[in-house]
Motif scaffolding. Structure first.
Motif, PDB file in Angstrom:
ATOM      1  N   SER A   7      -1.218   2.686   5.840  1.00 21.26           N
ATOM      2  CA  SER A   7      -0.810   1.591   5.178  1.00 21.26           C
ATOM      3  C   SER A   7      -0.634   0.273   6.192  1.00 21.26           C
ATOM      4  CB  SER A   7       0.612   1.690   4.693  1.00 21.26           C
ATOM      5  OG  SER A   7       0.444   2.781   3.577  1.00 21.26           O
ATOM      6  N   VAL A   8      -0.227   0.623   7.568  1.00 18.34           N
ATOM      7  CA  VAL A   8      -0.370  -0.298   8.766  1.00 18.34           C
ATOM      8  C   VAL A   8      -1.656  -0.955   8.970  1.00 18.34           C
ATOM      9  CG1 VAL A   8       0.283  -0.942  11.012  1.00 18.34           C
ATOM     10  CG2 VAL A   8       1.996   0.335   9.563  1.00 18.34           C
ATOM     11  N   LEU A   9      -2.672   0.052   8.856  1.00 19.76           N
ATOM     12  CA  LEU A   9      -3.983  -0.274   9.216  1.00 19.76           C
ATOM     13  C   LEU A   9      -4.616  -1.337   8.204  1.00 19.76           C
ATOM     14  CD1 LEU A   9      -5.935   2.687  10.572  1.00 19.76           C
ATOM     15  CD2 LEU A   9      -4.953   0.863  11.776  1.00 19.76           C
ATOM     16  N   GLY A  10      -4.081  -1.031   6.751  1.00 19.40           N
ATOM     17  CA  GLY A  10      -4.378  -1.764   5.992  1.00 19.40           C
ATOM     18  C   GLY A  10      -3.985  -3.376   6.104  1.00 19.40           C
ATOM     19  N   ALA A  11      -3.141  -3.584   6.894  1.00 22.85           N
ATOM     20  CA  ALA A  11      -2.669  -5.112   7.271  1.00 22.85           C
ATOM     21  C   ALA A  11      -3.757  -5.692   8.100  1.00 22.85           C
ATOM     22  CB  ALA A  11      -1.449  -5.009   7.932  1.00 22.85           C
ATOM     23  N   ILE A  46       0.804  -1.476  -0.276  1.00 23.94           N
ATOM     24  CA  ILE A  46      -0.020   0.137   0.085  1.00 23.94           C
ATOM     25  C   ILE A  46       1.089   1.264  -0.021  1.00 23.94           C
ATOM     26  CG2 ILE A  46      -1.506   1.233   1.396  1.00 23.94           C
ATOM     27  CD1 ILE A  46      -2.785  -1.265   2.438  1.00 23.94           C
ATOM     28  N   PHE A  47       1.731   1.329   0.886  1.00 33.78           N
ATOM     29  CA  PHE A  47       2.639   2.450   1.001  1.00 33.78           C
ATOM     30  C   PHE A  47       3.708   2.538  -0.093  1.00 33.78           C
ATOM     31  CE2 PHE A  47       6.579   4.774   2.335  1.00 33.78           C
ATOM     32  CZ  PHE A  47       5.782   6.134   2.522  1.00 33.78           C
ATOM     33  N   ALA A  68       5.088   5.428  -4.921  1.00 36.85           N
ATOM     34  CA  ALA A  68       5.584   5.707  -6.294  1.00 36.85           C
ATOM     35  C   ALA A  68       4.656   6.304  -7.212  1.00 36.85           C
ATOM     36  CB  ALA A  68       5.796   4.059  -6.709  1.00 36.85           C
ATOM     37  N   ALA A  69       3.351   6.180  -6.998  1.00 37.64           N
ATOM     38  CA  ALA A  69       2.325   6.752  -7.858  1.00 37.64           C
ATOM     39  C   ALA A  69       2.330   8.301  -7.775  1.00 37.64           C
ATOM     40  CB  ALA A  69       0.876   6.314  -7.514  1.00 37.64           C
ATOM     41  N   VAL A  70       2.760   8.740  -6.492  1.00 37.04           N
ATOM     42  CA  VAL A  70       2.620  10.267  -6.228  1.00 37.04           C
ATOM     43  C   VAL A  70       4.047  10.704  -6.931  1.00 37.04           C
ATOM     44  CG1 VAL A  70       3.098  11.881  -4.502  1.00 37.04           C
ATOM     45  CG2 VAL A  70       1.278  10.277  -4.178  1.00 37.04           C
ATOM     46  N   ARG A  71       5.046   9.870  -6.626  1.00 39.05           N
ATOM     47  CA  ARG A  71       6.335  10.506  -7.124  1.00 39.05           C
ATOM     48  C   ARG A  71       6.411  10.563  -8.728  1.00 39.05           C
ATOM     49  NH1 ARG A  71      10.792  12.795  -4.360  1.00 39.05           N
ATOM     50  NH2 ARG A  71      12.180  11.349  -5.432  1.00 39.05           N
ATOM     51  N   LEU A  72       5.881   9.433  -9.307  1.00 39.47           N
ATOM     52  CA  LEU A  72       5.696   9.534 -10.909  1.00 39.47           C
ATOM     53  C   LEU A  72       4.693  10.615 -11.251  1.00 39.47           C
ATOM     54  CD1 LEU A  72       6.083   5.406 -11.123  1.00 39.47           C
ATOM     55  CD2 LEU A  72       7.812   7.270 -11.489  1.00 39.47           C
ATOM     56  N   GLY A  73       3.756  11.300 -10.597  1.00 36.23           N
ATOM     57  CA  GLY A  73       2.754  12.013 -10.962  1.00 36.23           C
ATOM     58  C   GLY A  73       1.683  11.210 -11.561  1.00 36.23           C
ATOM     59  N   ILE A  74       1.262  10.144 -11.371  1.00 36.49           N
ATOM     60  CA  ILE A  74       0.270   9.485 -11.483  1.00 36.49           C
ATOM     61  C   ILE A  74      -0.787   9.774 -10.897  1.00 36.49           C
ATOM     62  CG2 ILE A  74      -0.796   7.100 -11.949  1.00 36.49           C
ATOM     63  CD1 ILE A  74       2.150   6.050 -12.610  1.00 36.49           C
ATOM     64  N   ALA A  75      -0.583   9.977  -9.548  1.00 39.23           N
ATOM     65  CA  ALA A  75      -1.741  10.325  -8.605  1.00 39.23           C
ATOM     66  C   ALA A  75      -1.430  11.389  -7.573  1.00 39.23           C
ATOM     67  CB  ALA A  75      -2.236   8.922  -7.825  1.00 39.23           C
ATOM     68  N   GLU A  76      -2.269  12.007  -6.967  1.00 37.69           N
ATOM     69  CA  GLU A  76      -2.138  13.106  -6.147  1.00 37.69           C
ATOM     70  C   GLU A  76      -2.480  12.552  -4.741  1.00 37.69           C
ATOM     71  OE1 GLU A  76      -4.574  16.322  -7.412  1.00 37.69           O
ATOM     72  OE2 GLU A  76      -3.171  16.730  -9.168  1.00 37.69           O
ATOM     73  N   ARG A  77      -1.588  13.099  -3.835  1.00 36.62           N
ATOM     74  CA  ARG A  77      -1.813  12.835  -2.358  1.00 36.62           C
ATOM     75  C   ARG A  77      -2.704  13.803  -1.737  1.00 36.62           C
ATOM     76  NH1 ARG A  77       3.632  12.304   0.275  1.00 36.62           N
ATOM     77  NH2 ARG A  77       3.252  14.451   0.582  1.00 36.62           N
ATOM     78  N   PRO A  78      -3.375  13.860  -0.875  1.00 31.90           N
ATOM     79  CA  PRO A  78      -4.218  14.740  -0.310  1.00 31.90           C
ATOM     80  C   PRO A  78      -3.223  15.618   0.448  1.00 31.90           C
ATOM     81  CG  PRO A  78      -5.604  12.775   0.336  1.00 31.90           C
ATOM     82  CD  PRO A  78      -4.118  12.396  -0.430  1.00 31.90           C
TER      83      PRO A  78
END
Length: 408
Positions: free
Chosen positions: A339-343, A311-312, A317-327
């Motif tokens: 991401s830990v909660l995602g476990a 998850i993390f 990587a998506a934010v760094r590559l410009g594919i997605a935007e983080r809030p």
């Protein structure tokens, strides 16, 4: 007065903290029961059959909870996903990219780790799917309890991630656990889904149309050899979420149905499934095997390490590559805590463990895998809570600092 009290109880049941608490109480009750001197009565209960001979349904109480009650849970999940895809966070492609890619990472990496650790172990041909799902109710409950000072965008991200994650898990269940496919019954189910979609298009509102369609679709998938919980998510995805010009937003079918069934799912379906699925014998041998048995290790490492890194890592990587935007109000440390909660892989992971390891060995493999899911989910919830509390203090300190500067 009675109706007011009833509405308050229903409203209370809609909160994530209550749903998660009921789930935990049911799971803890099952563990205490099966490990008590009365453990034999627990086994007798879950193996009690409630057959419907005219329909050739010879199911135990445990089967009814995982095949029947969970279909309603997945119906609510399907409604949530449809709403997010059409009018929610996932409707915007840029904003949707982050939780979608994070969910994909949270499926791929745990599966690869589980396969790598458990390669060649009996049951791992399908057991690799056990650690791929995040539990919506449990994860959101932990976030609500310990992340109240985290920005609201954290809940949106975690909800979107968990819903997409569960959709992928449902597809895996349909693909992996369909052994023999009976096309006639599959056609019956497909016709029911088409009828549901047509009724939505014609704005038909009576439950006398939808309830029979849902029940026959469930039965059709069951008889076709496909796990019938898929009927729930398909009906949810076929339900209308956009209001008509002259329609109140709260009267839209998806909103109304979620309003009605979410408390039932949270207070009845998920806790009952947890009660019937969490009865695992815990002793010194089980705890030692969690760190030595390759099947158990594949679940533990797949959930705790694979989910967190998947998850993390994919979201970063998506934010760094410009594919997605983080809030804007969430940083990398916040994303790591989420991401830990995602476990936390509870409901669907337990379901997959039962399905994947059914008939493998003497049954101890499935029990060990379920114990690994339970204990790892507990560890993830404790670790995630600690991280969220720390991040909450940091966010609160920044808010206090800004308030002080504004006063000056």
């Amino acid at each position: 007065m009675i109706s007011q009290v009833r509405s308050e109880i229903v409203r209370y049941l809609r909160t994530e903290t209550v749903g998660g608490a009921l789930l935990l109480i049911a799971a803890a009750g099952a563990l205490l029961w099966v490990n008590s001197p009365w453990g034999a009565s627990y086994t007798t209960m879950i193996d009690t059959k409630l057959p419907i001979p005219p329909l050739h349904l010879d199911l135990t109480l445990a089967d009814w909870t995982k095949d029947g009650l969970l279909a309603l849970f997945f119906f609510v999940a399907g409604l949530e996903l449809k709403r997010e895809l059409v009018v929610g966070e996932l409707a915007d492609r840029k904003r949707a990219s982050l939780p979608i890619l994070a969910a994909i990472g949270g499926v791929v990496v745990p599966a690869l780790i589980a396969l790598g650790v458990g390669w060649g172990v009996d049951g791992m041909d399908r057991g690799w799917a056990i650690p791929v799902a995040t539990d919506i109710a449990f994860a959101l409950a932990v976030l609500a309890l310990t992340g109240s000072r985290i920005p609201a965008s954290a809940r949106v991200f975690l909800l979107s991630l968990a819903v997409v994650d569960d959709l992928i898990a449902i597809i895996l269940i349909a693909v992996l656990f369909t052994t023999t496919l009976k096309m006639v019954w599959l056609l019956v189910a497909v016709l029911c889904f088409a009828g549901w979609a047509l009724a939505q298009h014609k704005r038909i509102g009576t439950p006398f149309v939808y309830v029979p369609l849902a029940l026959v679709a469930w039965y059709g998938l069951h008889e076709a050899g496909i796990h019938p919980t898929l009927a729930g998510v398909i009906c949810g995805l076929l339900t209308r979420v956009r209001p008509d010009p002259d329609e109140d937003e709260h009267c839209v079918p998806a909103t109304h149905l979620e309003h009605v069934f979410q408390p039932i799912s949270a207070a009845l379906c998920v806790p009952l499934f947890a009660l019937f699925a969490s009865g695992v014998t815990l002793n010194s041998q089980v705890f030692s095997e969690l760190f030595t048995d390759r099947l158990a290790l594949s679940v533990v490492l797949g959930l705790l390490v694979g989910k967190t890194l998947g998850i993390f890592g994919f979201s970063w990587a998506a934010v760094r590559l410009g594919i997605a935007e983080r809030p804007n109000d969430l940083g990398n440390r916040d994303m790591f805590a989420l991401s830990v909660l995602g476990a936390i892989g509870f409901t669907v992971s337990l379901l997959v463990a039962e399905l994947a390891l059914e008939g493998v060995g003497d049954g101890s493999e499935a029990e060990l895998a379920k114990a690994a899911v339970l204990l790892t989910s507990l560890a993830a919830s404790l670790a995630g809570s600690a991280l969220l509390l720390r991040r909450g203090r940091a966010h609160q300190a920044r808010r206090d600092e800004r308030a002080l500067q504004n006063q000056e």
